[in-house]
Design an enzyme around this catalytic site. Structure first.
Site, short mmCIF file in Angstrom:
data_model
loop_
_atom_site.label_atom_id
_atom_site.label_comp_id
_atom_site.label_asym_id
_atom_site.label_seq_id
_atom_site.Cartn_x
_atom_site.Cartn_y
_atom_site.Cartn_z
N ASP A 174 0.82 -1.22 0.00
CA ASP A 174 0.00 0.00 0.00
C ASP A 174 0.85 1.27 0.00
OD1 ASP A 174 -2.77 -0.50 -0.12
OD2 ASP A 174 -2.89 -1.03 2.02
N ARG A 198 -9.28 5.55 11.28
CA ARG A 198 -7.82 5.41 11.31
C ARG A 198 -7.24 6.38 12.36
NH1 ARG A 198 -6.12 2.80 6.53
NH2 ARG A 198 -7.75 1.33 5.98
N HIS A 220 -10.99 7.38 5.43
CA HIS A 220 -10.05 8.49 5.58
C HIS A 220 -10.78 9.77 5.21
CE1 HIS A 220 -6.10 6.00 4.85
NE2 HIS A 220 -6.13 6.41 6.11
N CYS A 270 -4.82 10.13 -2.70
CA CYS A 270 -4.08 9.21 -1.82
C CYS A 270 -2.65 9.02 -2.28
CB CYS A 270 -4.70 7.82 -1.84
SG CYS A 270 -6.40 7.72 -1.35
N1 ARG Z 1 -5.35 0.38 1.13
C1 ARG Z 1 -5.00 1.62 1.75
C2 ARG Z 1 -5.49 1.63 3.18
O1 ARG Z 1 -6.56 1.14 3.43
C3 ARG Z 1 -5.58 2.76 0.99
C4 ARG Z 1 -5.14 4.09 1.51
C5 ARG Z 1 -5.77 5.22 0.80
N2 ARG Z 1 -5.21 6.45 1.21
C6 ARG Z 1 -5.89 7.57 1.43
N3 ARG Z 1 -5.22 8.65 1.68
N4 ARG Z 1 -7.19 7.60 1.48
O2 ARG Z 1 -4.81 2.10 4.09
#
Ligand code: ARG
Length: 289
Positions: free
Chosen positions: A82, A153, A182, A276
């Site tokens: 990622d 998160r 996010h 992202c």
């Molecule tokens: N697969 C990654 C995660 O779930 C995707 C992150 C996407 N990043 C973002 N800035 N929205 O952490």
């Protein structure tokens, strides 16, 4: 008089928007895979076309360069599928870097790579976050403040540390819908003062706060939000967004922005879009042109 009337400009409800040159850090998707599921978009059994992901990411990078931005690269690590989502590595304001501390163990080692990058580049104010925060994925700078997502998160408990290190007021916003895990999936900064967002992703109190702070914001439809339309990069004029968010592109154009549609189908399989993939490097105030 008749001539003057004929040549008078037709009334238009769009303002000429100015682009601000930006500096970004990106990570090539050399080792991009979907092999675990830490958000509802990730399905490890669904095949990902890595070559296509590389092409889509390269098109994003080339677009940024073509419209006048600078792009730095961080080396991708094979064990971190990622890592292409550079936005999550840190938050940089006035040359002060707050290195992310990830929620999930699968991404935790990315912090070391970002810390090393910033220290190696001579950044003087680098702090490794004590609390969980996933960088610019949950921290968006607008109107002199940091809008900070929490709920999935980044923790609400981290907001004080963010305020102290970045020296900006922090407005906490609670996300409730797991598809928008996010902040940068539910809200995008369009310029120094303005945002667009999908209110449905936020708690009632956060919706009220956003309405108070940004009464003229562009409220996006759910159908564009679920296509990662809010995972957009704006320089104040160009707005790079997923091609799938079609009606949003039209609404941005009505407001005088220049939408730039990008195909990000492969990155979307990991739950990401254009925003992202970039981490904005904001220099110390005196270094600004
Ligand atoms: N697969 C990654 C995660 O779930 C995707 C992150 C996407 N990043 C973002 N800035 N929205 O952490």
């Amino acid at each position: 008089m008749r001539n003057a009337m004929r040549t008078a400009p037709a009334p238009v409800n769009r303002t000429e928007r100015a682009a601000v040159p930006c500096h970004f850090l990106m990570c090539p998707p050399t080792h991009f895979r979907v092999e675990y599921a830490i958000n509802p978009w990730m399905e490890p059994d669904r095949p990902v076309d890595r070559q296509l992901a590389v092409e889509q990411w390269s098109a994003l990078r080339e677009t940024l360069l073509r419209i006048g931005h600078r792009v730095e690269l961080i080396e991708p690590l094979p064990s971190l599928p990622d890592m292409v989502f550079a936005a999550n590595g840190a938050t940089v304001v006035d040359g002060r870097a707050l290195i992310a501390t990830f929620r999930h163990p699968q991404r935790a080692p990315e912090s070391d790579a970002y810390e090393k990058w910033f220290r190696g580049r001579g950044y003087q104010r680098v702090r490794r976050a004590e609390h969980i925060n996933e960088g610019e994925g949950d921290h968006l700078l607008v109107a002199g403040m940091v809008l900070a997502g929490n709920g999935f998160r980044t923790t609400a408990a981290s907001h004080g540390e963010t305020r102290d290190h970045l020296r900006r007021p922090v407005v906490g916003l609670t996300l409730l819908d797991p598809r928008f895990y996010h902040l940068d999936t539910a809200l995008a900064v369009l310029d120094d003062e303005q945002i667009m967002y999908w209110p449905g992703a936020f708690s009632p109190a956060s919706r009220r706060r956003l309405a108070e702070l940004f009464p003229a914001a562009l409220r996006v439809e759910e159908q564009d939000a679920v296509r990662f339309g809010l995972n957009a990069i704006s320089d104040g004029r160009h707005v790079l967004l997923p091609a799938a968010a079609r009606s949003l592109a039209g609404r941005l154009a009505e407001r005088g922005y220049q939408p730039v549609a990008l195909d990000v189908s492969e990155l979307a399989k990991a739950g990401g879009g254009p925003k992202c993939c970039v981490l904005q490097l904001r220099p110390p105030p005196r270094a600004r042109p």
